[in-house]
Design an enzyme around this catalytic site. Structure first.
Site, PDB file in Angstrom:
ATOM      1  N   GLU A 121     -26.321  67.353  32.903  1.00 55.13           N
ATOM      2  CA  GLU A 121     -27.446  66.949  33.761  1.00 55.13           C
ATOM      3  C   GLU A 121     -28.185  68.178  34.262  1.00 55.13           C
ATOM      4  O   GLU A 121     -27.598  69.069  34.872  1.00 55.13           O
ATOM      5  CB  GLU A 121     -26.917  66.136  34.945  1.00 55.13           C
ATOM      6  CG  GLU A 121     -27.974  65.790  36.003  1.00 55.13           C
ATOM      7  CD  GLU A 121     -27.382  64.986  37.152  1.00 55.13           C
ATOM      8  OE1 GLU A 121     -26.723  63.962  36.880  1.00 55.13           O
ATOM      9  OE2 GLU A 121     -27.562  65.396  38.324  1.00 55.13           O
ATOM     10  N   HIS A 154     -42.009  75.805  18.552  1.00 62.27           N
ATOM     11  CA  HIS A 154     -40.673  76.202  18.998  1.00 62.27           C
ATOM     12  C   HIS A 154     -39.710  76.146  17.808  1.00 62.27           C
ATOM     13  O   HIS A 154     -39.557  75.095  17.178  1.00 62.27           O
ATOM     14  CB  HIS A 154     -40.199  75.303  20.133  1.00 62.27           C
ATOM     15  CG  HIS A 154     -41.119  75.339  21.307  1.00 62.27           C
ATOM     16  ND1 HIS A 154     -41.064  76.336  22.262  1.00 62.27           N
ATOM     17  CD2 HIS A 154     -42.155  74.528  21.662  1.00 62.27           C
ATOM     18  CE1 HIS A 154     -42.021  76.132  23.153  1.00 62.27           C
ATOM     19  NE2 HIS A 154     -42.695  75.046  22.816  1.00 62.27           N
ATOM     20  N   HIS A 159     -48.541  72.957  18.204  1.00 61.67           N
ATOM     21  CA  HIS A 159     -49.244  72.229  19.256  1.00 61.67           C
ATOM     22  C   HIS A 159     -49.886  73.199  20.248  1.00 61.67           C
ATOM     23  O   HIS A 159     -49.617  74.397  20.229  1.00 61.67           O
ATOM     24  CB  HIS A 159     -48.303  71.264  19.994  1.00 61.67           C
ATOM     25  CG  HIS A 159     -47.099  71.924  20.608  1.00 61.67           C
ATOM     26  ND1 HIS A 159     -46.045  72.404  19.869  1.00 61.67           N
ATOM     27  CD2 HIS A 159     -46.773  72.186  21.907  1.00 61.67           C
ATOM     28  CE1 HIS A 159     -45.120  72.919  20.659  1.00 61.67           C
ATOM     29  NE2 HIS A 159     -45.552  72.800  21.905  1.00 61.67           N
ATOM     30  N   GLU A 181     -39.272  69.575  21.916  1.00 61.25           N
ATOM     31  CA  GLU A 181     -39.736  69.853  23.279  1.00 61.25           C
ATOM     32  C   GLU A 181     -39.982  68.543  24.034  1.00 61.25           C
ATOM     33  O   GLU A 181     -40.692  67.663  23.548  1.00 61.25           O
ATOM     34  CB  GLU A 181     -41.033  70.672  23.239  1.00 61.25           C
ATOM     35  CG  GLU A 181     -41.660  70.926  24.596  1.00 61.25           C
ATOM     36  CD  GLU A 181     -42.960  71.716  24.499  1.00 61.25           C
ATOM     37  OE1 GLU A 181     -43.714  71.735  25.480  1.00 61.25           O
ATOM     38  OE2 GLU A 181     -43.215  72.319  23.435  1.00 61.25           O
ATOM     39  N   HIS A 184     -20.071  60.524  40.840  1.00 60.63           N
ATOM     40  CA  HIS A 184     -20.099  60.053  39.453  1.00 60.63           C
ATOM     41  C   HIS A 184     -20.025  61.239  38.497  1.00 60.63           C
ATOM     42  O   HIS A 184     -20.070  62.397  38.916  1.00 60.63           O
ATOM     43  CB  HIS A 184     -21.375  59.248  39.194  1.00 60.63           C
ATOM     44  CG  HIS A 184     -22.628  60.078  39.257  1.00 60.63           C
ATOM     45  ND1 HIS A 184     -23.174  60.534  40.436  1.00 60.63           N
ATOM     46  CD2 HIS A 184     -23.441  60.544  38.268  1.00 60.63           C
ATOM     47  CE1 HIS A 184     -24.279  61.235  40.185  1.00 60.63           C
ATOM     48  NE2 HIS A 184     -24.447  61.266  38.877  1.00 60.63           N
ATOM     49  N   GLU A 224     -41.739  72.391  30.228  1.00 61.15           N
ATOM     50  CA  GLU A 224     -41.281  72.312  28.837  1.00 61.15           C
ATOM     51  C   GLU A 224     -39.758  72.385  28.873  1.00 61.15           C
ATOM     52  O   GLU A 224     -39.202  73.337  29.424  1.00 61.15           O
ATOM     53  CB  GLU A 224     -41.821  73.482  28.011  1.00 61.15           C
ATOM     54  CG  GLU A 224     -43.328  73.589  27.943  1.00 61.15           C
ATOM     55  CD  GLU A 224     -43.770  74.804  27.138  1.00 61.15           C
ATOM     56  OE1 GLU A 224     -42.886  75.560  26.639  1.00 61.15           O
ATOM     57  OE2 GLU A 224     -44.981  75.018  26.999  1.00 61.15           O
ATOM     58  N   HIS A 253     -19.953  64.876  40.396  1.00 60.86           N
ATOM     59  CA  HIS A 253     -20.915  65.399  41.359  1.00 60.86           C
ATOM     60  C   HIS A 253     -21.540  64.265  42.168  1.00 60.86           C
ATOM     61  O   HIS A 253     -21.300  63.078  41.902  1.00 60.86           O
ATOM     62  CB  HIS A 253     -21.998  66.205  40.646  1.00 60.86           C
ATOM     63  CG  HIS A 253     -22.711  65.449  39.558  1.00 60.86           C
ATOM     64  ND1 HIS A 253     -22.189  65.306  38.288  1.00 60.86           N
ATOM     65  CD2 HIS A 253     -23.903  64.782  39.551  1.00 60.86           C
ATOM     66  CE1 HIS A 253     -23.018  64.602  37.540  1.00 60.86           C
ATOM     67  NE2 HIS A 253     -24.064  64.265  38.286  1.00 60.86           N
ATOM     68  N   HIS A 292     -20.909  62.235  33.952  1.00 59.71           N
ATOM     69  CA  HIS A 292     -21.554  61.793  32.723  1.00 59.71           C
ATOM     70  C   HIS A 292     -20.862  62.390  31.497  1.00 59.71           C
ATOM     71  O   HIS A 292     -20.218  63.435  31.581  1.00 59.71           O
ATOM     72  CB  HIS A 292     -23.020  62.252  32.660  1.00 59.71           C
ATOM     73  CG  HIS A 292     -23.819  62.014  33.893  1.00 59.71           C
ATOM     74  ND1 HIS A 292     -24.320  60.789  34.231  1.00 59.71           N
ATOM     75  CD2 HIS A 292     -24.236  62.864  34.874  1.00 59.71           C
ATOM     76  CE1 HIS A 292     -24.990  60.882  35.364  1.00 59.71           C
ATOM     77  NE2 HIS A 292     -24.957  62.138  35.776  1.00 59.71           N
TER      78      HIS A 292
END
Length: 386
Positions: free
Chosen positions: A98, A272, A316, A277, A92, A330, A137, A94
């Site tokens: 990924e 950040h 945070h 995040e 498949h 993270e 992949h 996308h």
């Protein structure tokens, strides 16, 4: 079992005598009784994979957290997937990139890029892979099967809406398939009539037995990275391993950090400056307070299998609230990992300015550190569950 009540130590609140989920309240003590410093309203920043719909197949299972389950999470979506020994996530591709972290077991991954260069490799616990958007992949469980986390660089992504080879074949006339491949139509008599997604197959042989030589060679940038083999950055209270395009060059849209927080330690106050995040909790339990400005702050509790989210530039911290080590990821939609330490910022700002701004004295000012320590633990100043 002591039944928790929404009553703060200062007397605020009152007993809850109505219908309630006591086990859920026990898992979320800082949501039932928020710290007095919490204020205002923030979106929900927590979702558990245990609260999602499970898709079951012969060959494995999958479940996902997208913007549908966690509306604030616009930048990234996650899929938790398991494959049996020999189970296959079919061929498949996308529209999204990924990124994956192997949780358990081992798998074989394959891919081919736009120039006909291929890639075949085995991955185990702590290994990563990254497939750029549009690259075809596959994933197959090896002898003991496997479980992994997939992260996609679009919060709207759903893994059930991917582009699969079986679905394309099923929706292409057989005379077209015949003309494309130069074989009789009957060669396609047994093709699937719909998307296969995950199916059971035999465990593949050794890696060398499945080697396919391409006339164009292999991909120039490998799709695999061994994160646990990477030397960690050690700090009092834990460690951090950072992976982004600087040490995993193919990973152009996802950066991450694997964080270890020992009991009594915390991920320091920080933010950040580049992206939201997306977090995945691997072991242990912790709490996170997110500060959004304008007097708004909210605290959430997390356990293994939970997903947390922090919007761009919101301050945070994460405290280990249990008696075992807390490990979490993270993850960012970015080519580079970046964070700003509150302590380091203060230490590198004129002392008098910090003193007058916060009305603090030498006790705090003398303790400020110019070198960043993402995970901190100070004897006598640690947090333990109440």
């Amino acid at each position: 079992m002591k039944v928790p009540q929404p009553i703060r130590s200062d007397g605020a609140g009152g007993p809850d005598r109505g219908p309630r989920d006591i086990m859920r309240d026990l898992e979320n003590p800082d949501m039932l009784v928020p710290p007095a410093t919490d204020s205002g309203l923030l979106p929900n920043l927590k979702m558990s994979f245990s609260d999602t719909h499970m898709e079951l197949f012969h060959g494995g299972w999958s479940r996902e957290i997208t913007i549908r389950e966690l509306p604030v999470a616009t930048t990234l979506a996650g899929v938790n997937m398991s494959l049996t020994p020999g189970g296959v996530r079919e061929l498949h591709w996308h529209q999204q990139a990924e990124w994956s972290y192997m949780l358990l077991g081992s798998a074989r991954i394959t891919a081919v890029d736009q120039n006909g260069r291929n890639f075949i490799a085995d991955v185990g616990p702590g290994d990563l892979w990254y497939f750029p958007a549009g690259i075809p992949h596959s994933i197959q469980g090896l002898e003991e099967g496997c479980e992994f986390l997939l992260v996609f660089d679009d919060g709207h992504f759903s893994d059930l809406n991917t582009l699969t080879i079986s679905d394309w074949f099923a929706h292409t006339p057989k005379d077209v398939l015949s003309a494309n491949f130069g074989v009789p139509e009957h060669a396609f008599d047994s093709i699937p009539t719909e998307q296969v997604y995950i199916f059971q197959d035999r465990v593949p042989g050794p890696l060398e037995s499945q080697r396919v030589d391409s006339p164009y060679g292999t991909v120039p940038l490998g799709f695999k990275h061994r994160l646990l083999a990477q030397k960690p950055l050690k700090f009092p209270g834990g460690s951090v391993r950072i992976v982004d395009s600087s040490n995993f060059p193919i990973s152009k849209t996802v950066a991450a950090a694997l964080v270890e927080i020992e009991p009594g330690a915390m991920r320091e106050l920080h933010w950040h400056p580049n992206q939201d995040e997306w977090q995945y909790y691997l072991t242990g339990q912790g709490r996170m307070t997110v500060f959004s400005g304008n007097g708004a702050a909210r605290t959430f509790n997390y356990r293994a299998g939970d997903v947390g989210y922090v919007p761009f530039a919101f301050g945070h911290y994460i405290q280990n609230t249990g008696d075992e080590t807390l490990w979490y990821l993270e993850i960012f939609k970015s080519d580079r990992f970046a964070d700003i330490s509150l302590t380091q910022w203060m230490a590198l700002t004129p002392r008098e300015l910090v003193r007058d701004n916060l009305r603090v004295g030498h006790t705090l000012l003398d303790a400020l550190r110019k070198e960043k320590e993402p995970v901190v633990k100070f004897p006598g100043f640690t947090y333990y569950p109440r």
